[in-house]
Structure formats: C-alpha cells, structure tokens
Design an enzyme around this catalytic site. Structure first.
Site, PDB file in Angstrom:
ATOM      1  N   LYS A  75       0.849  -1.192   0.000  1.00 52.77           N
ATOM      2  CA  LYS A  75       0.000   0.000   0.000  1.00 52.77           C
ATOM      3  C   LYS A  75       0.885   1.243   0.000  1.00 52.77           C
ATOM      4  O   LYS A  75       1.794   1.365   0.831  1.00 52.77           O
ATOM      5  CB  LYS A  75      -0.925   0.008   1.218  1.00 52.77           C
ATOM      6  CG  LYS A  75      -1.963  -1.098   1.213  1.00 52.77           C
ATOM      7  CD  LYS A  75      -3.102  -0.796   2.157  1.00 52.77           C
ATOM      8  CE  LYS A  75      -3.975   0.293   1.594  1.00 52.77           C
ATOM      9  NZ  LYS A  75      -5.188   0.522   2.420  1.00 52.77           N
ATOM     10  N   GLU A 130      -0.232   3.286   6.468  1.00 53.94           N
ATOM     11  CA  GLU A 130      -1.030   2.613   5.447  1.00 53.94           C
ATOM     12  C   GLU A 130      -0.736   1.120   5.383  1.00 53.94           C
ATOM     13  O   GLU A 130      -1.576   0.331   4.969  1.00 53.94           O
ATOM     14  CB  GLU A 130      -0.768   3.246   4.073  1.00 53.94           C
ATOM     15  CG  GLU A 130      -1.384   4.612   3.893  1.00 53.94           C
ATOM     16  CD  GLU A 130      -2.899   4.568   3.977  1.00 53.94           C
ATOM     17  OE1 GLU A 130      -3.515   3.804   3.216  1.00 53.94           O
ATOM     18  OE2 GLU A 130      -3.467   5.303   4.819  1.00 53.94           O
TER      19      GLU A 130
END
Length: 490
Positions: free
Chosen positions: A347, A353
């Site tokens: 990601k 994230e």
C-alpha cells in the site's frame, strides 16, 4: 489456639494465591489461540480483507484466520473468484465491492450491470453468503472523477438492483462506502448535531443516494477512523476518548442536543446521522465500512503502535457486542468492519497505510483480540508499552529500505532514483561524478541519498518516504565522511 494464631496471618496470603490462580486459569482458557472464540455464524465484527500485498497467505488460509479471529463477516474490495470460493460454505456474511472505474458503465447500461452480476455474483450463490454489494469505495473523496462518476453512483446501484431482482436474488443489499469527508467539516464535525453534507454533493448525490438506501432498507456505509482525528487534533481529543476506553473520564456534551458523548466514534456516527436528517432521511441506518487503528507507522506518525491498535479493536468488539448504538440512536444495530486482516506491504503512502492488520504476512497475530467481544478485557495478556504516543522530536531521514537493500532490484531502484532526481531542484547534484556523495558509486548508496534529498524537499507538501516500497524512515544518520544527508525534525 496456637494453630488458630498460626493460620490467621496466612489467610490473606491464601486468598491472594487463589485469586492469582483464578486469573491464571481464566487467561489460560483463552490461550489455545490468540483468537479463541467466535466461530459461530455472524457473531463477531466484520473484517476488511485487503490484498495489496505480495506476501500474504492464500485465500483458504485467510478464511481460517478470519474465523480464528471471531469474525462474523468479511468485506473484500473486488469479486476475486479464489476468495469467494474459499468463503463458500463458511456461513460468513460477505460484502463485495464494485470497482470505482466501472461505475459509469454500469450506470449507463442495465445490460452491463446484468452482465456484471452474472459474471461476478451468481456463480458463487448461494454457497457463498453474499450480503452486501458496495458500489465504489470512497468515490466522493476523489475530485478527479467528480464529473464522470459522482452522479452515476445511484443509477449504477439502480441497475444492479434491477438485475438482482430480475434474477430473484433478494437477500443482497446495495450500498456504497463514503469517507467522513462527505461532511462539510470532515472527520471531526463538532458538535455532531451541526454536521451537514458538502454543498457540492448534498443535492446532486446525497439526496438521491439516501432516497435509494431508504427505499431498499439498506445502510449508509461510512469509513470512520478516530485515529486520524486524534492524530491531527493537536491535543483537542484525549487518547482514551479516541480509543473507546470504557474507563475514560473524557466527556463531550453537544450543545445542540444536550447529548453526552463518551467516545469519539459515537460523535462521528451521530454527525453522519445529523447530516442525513438535514436532507430529510434521518431514518437511514448506518454501518461502519472501515474503522480501526494502525499498529505501526513512520517515526513522524504519532500513536501508531500495537498497544493502541489492540485496545481500540478490543474496546470496539466489546462495545458492539453490547449493541449500545449511539447517543442519538440508542440500541441501533449496525454492521461493523475492522480494517484490516493483514498488514499490506504494497500500500502506498505513509507507514501507517501498511500497518492496520490483525495479522502479519506470515499469519501470526499482531496482538490477541476476540472480535466477538466475549473475551473480557482483563483476560488479555499485557501489551507492549507505547513508544510514540507523543510526537517524535528528533531528526529523521529517508533511505533505501533494508529489505530492498538485501534483495536489490536494480531496475526498480533505478526507476525510483530517476524519479527522485527528476523532480527536485538540485536533488541529486551531490551524487553526480565528483560530487561529495558520489562515492560509494553504487545504486543502493545513490538511492538512499536521492530518496532522502527528495523527501526533505517535498515532505511538507505531501511527499512520503515510500518509493514503491523501496524506502523507509530512519533516525540513524546515514551521512558518511564528507557526504552529509539533510534532515528534518519529526
């Protein structure tokens, strides 16, 4: 009498010993697996099963891990055949997402919507228990597709709904997932009762969407992350309030309604409800499509750690097991999906994230949690102490990641190096022949310098230390000899 006198001082010790043994036995009863309970159908929180990674377990193993965690349902971001087949026969409720990019086509053509249903849904029914079909993911957060997609969401849903009815599929409900930025005030609408939808979407998008959801008895699916509100609140929101800690003394009273709030998530949900009421559709039910807390992140990301992630999800599960609703909607039942099943290493963006998972890529638990909410909070083992609940104040650099250095992909590193050097103003002057950082003349050394130089120039305008999973932050000065790496404070 002597025996009585001798026994008296031992009685408190005996009671303490019995209490300790009881606690040990209670904890041991949960120790067979980090996720002991919750195998029953539909009992626990849902989990978002993202797959933006190159190292996570196969679908069948992933389903085992979902069930071990006590998950009652699962949400996937596409209609992946292997995943849907792995979920067949489990009894687990499944939510499938329709990709953003095909929404205009589905809106323009009933035939296209019917073909999508025939290809991506019908082959798996009824063995795979699909419950929700979610048309798009945070579509209204992407301004670049405003003209092409925003007003097409509801027509696409209508065509899909028509196809489902024509094919006598009556148990699949339609919705779409929206971020908190659908509200004028974004993720922190205080007071909740004053919240309203953004004027650019209120009439054109939200009113017809709410009308559709109300008419089909479906849900408004919201992505609600207390982490981002707390991390950006500059001390306005207490950490325990954002973590849903049951013993927190923090309170917020909405001056418009007089309702008292004991956690931030309730505020966010009631804000969505207030915005819907302002459009005349306050009766639409709310579901949480995504929520959670990151278990790790970059040095400059506050509060992203295992302790906070575990506390948030444990508190969330325990709270939802009691079916409390919210102050404005007491007792309201709602589907809730935790983000996410795995830490997803591919990601893009800041470090958080890639650190929302219940599991690491090798299938081991990041921390124990029972998504059914049945495990008492006191029965969990101790958590590691947090190290970043306050901002990091020291210097930070961005360098080639250790995993990328161990197994160097020269093409990928070369491409990233070219990008970094081509964006900035003098970003890579020091690694040109004769420059103070030209030696050692290796791709790895030059990449570290270029990554850092680019990041230091542009981090304040949103640049991240990622470079397609090739870079990472460090607090160890990578300077060497006359080659000095610029730094910035966290």
């Amino acid at each position: 009498m002597v025996a009585s006198m001798a026994a008296s001082p031992l009685r408190p010790l005996l009671l303490l010993l019995l209490a300790a043994l009881a606690c040990h036995a209670a904890d041991a009863s949960w120790s067979g697996s980090p996720f002991r309970h919750g195998h029953g159908r539909g009992r626990g929180l849902g989990v978002n099963y993202g797959r933006v990674a190159d190292d996570i377990p196969a679908p069948r193993r992933s389903v085992q891990l979902l069930r071990a965690a006590g998950a009652g349902s699962v949400k996937i971001y596409d209609a992946n055949p292997a995943v849907l087949r792995a979920l067949a026969g489990t009894g687990m409720a499944v939510s499938i997402m329709v990709p953003n990019q095909i929404i205009p086509d589905l809106a323009a053509s009933y035939a296209a919507a019917d073909r999508w249903v025939a290809a991506n849904l019908l082959p798996y029914l009824p063995r795979t228990r699909v419950k929700y079909l979610l048309v798009g993911n945070e579509v209204l957060s992407d301004g670049s597709i405003a003209a092409s997609t925003w007003t097409r969401i509801v027509p696409a849903m209508e065509n899909l709904h028509r196809s489902l009815r024509a094919r006598r599929v009556s148990r699949v409900k339609l919705g779409t997932t929206l971020a908190m930025d659908a509200l004028v005030t974004g993720a922190f609408p205080r007071p909740p009762s004053a919240a309203a939808f953004r004027p650019d979407i209120a009439e054109q998008v939200m009113r017809p969407l709410l009308r559709f959801l109300e008419g089909t008895n479906s849900y408004y699916f919201v992505d609600a992350y207390t982490y981002f509100v707390w991390a950006g609140s500059n001390g306005t929101v207490p950490l325990d309030y954002a973590l849903l800690q049951p013993a927190t003394r923090a309170r917020y009273v909405d001056p418009g309604t007089g309702l008292t709030y004991t956690n931030l998530l309730d505020e966010m949900l009631d804000a969505v409800g207030a915005a819907m009421s302002k459009l005349g559709h306050g009766g639409v039910r709310i579901a949480i499509a995504e929520t959670g807390w990151p278990n790790g992140g970059d040095y400059d990301q506050i509060g992203a750690n295992v302790r906070n992630a575990a506390l948030y999800n444990r508190n969330l599960a325990a709270r939802m097991a009691r079916n409390p609703g919210t102050p404005a909607r007491p007792g309201a039942r709602m589907p809730v999906f935790v983000f996410s099943l795995y830490n997803e290493n591919l990601k893009p963006g800041p470090g958080t994230e890639r650190h929302w998972g219940l599991y690491y890529a090798n299938g081991t638990a990041v921390y124990p949690v029972d998504l059914t909410g049945r495990r008492p909070l006191w029965a969990y083992p101790p958590l590691p102490a947090p190290e970043n609940d306050t901002p990091y104040k020291g210097p930070i650099w961005c360098v080639l990641a250790a995993h990328a250095s161990r197994k160097l992909n020269e093409t990928a590193v070369g491409d990233a190096l070219t990008y970094a050097c081509g964006q900035g103003n003098g970003t890579c002057d020091a690694i040109q022949p004769g420059g103070e950082c030209f030696q050692p003349n290796t791709g790895a050394a030059h990449a570290s310098y270029a990554f850092n130089s680019y990041w230091q120039q542009f981090r304040k305008t949103g640049a991240t230390c990622y470079f397609n999973n090739l870079a990472e932050q460090t607090i160890k000065d990578p300077s060497h000899g006359s080659c000095k790496f610029s730094s910035s404070l966290g």
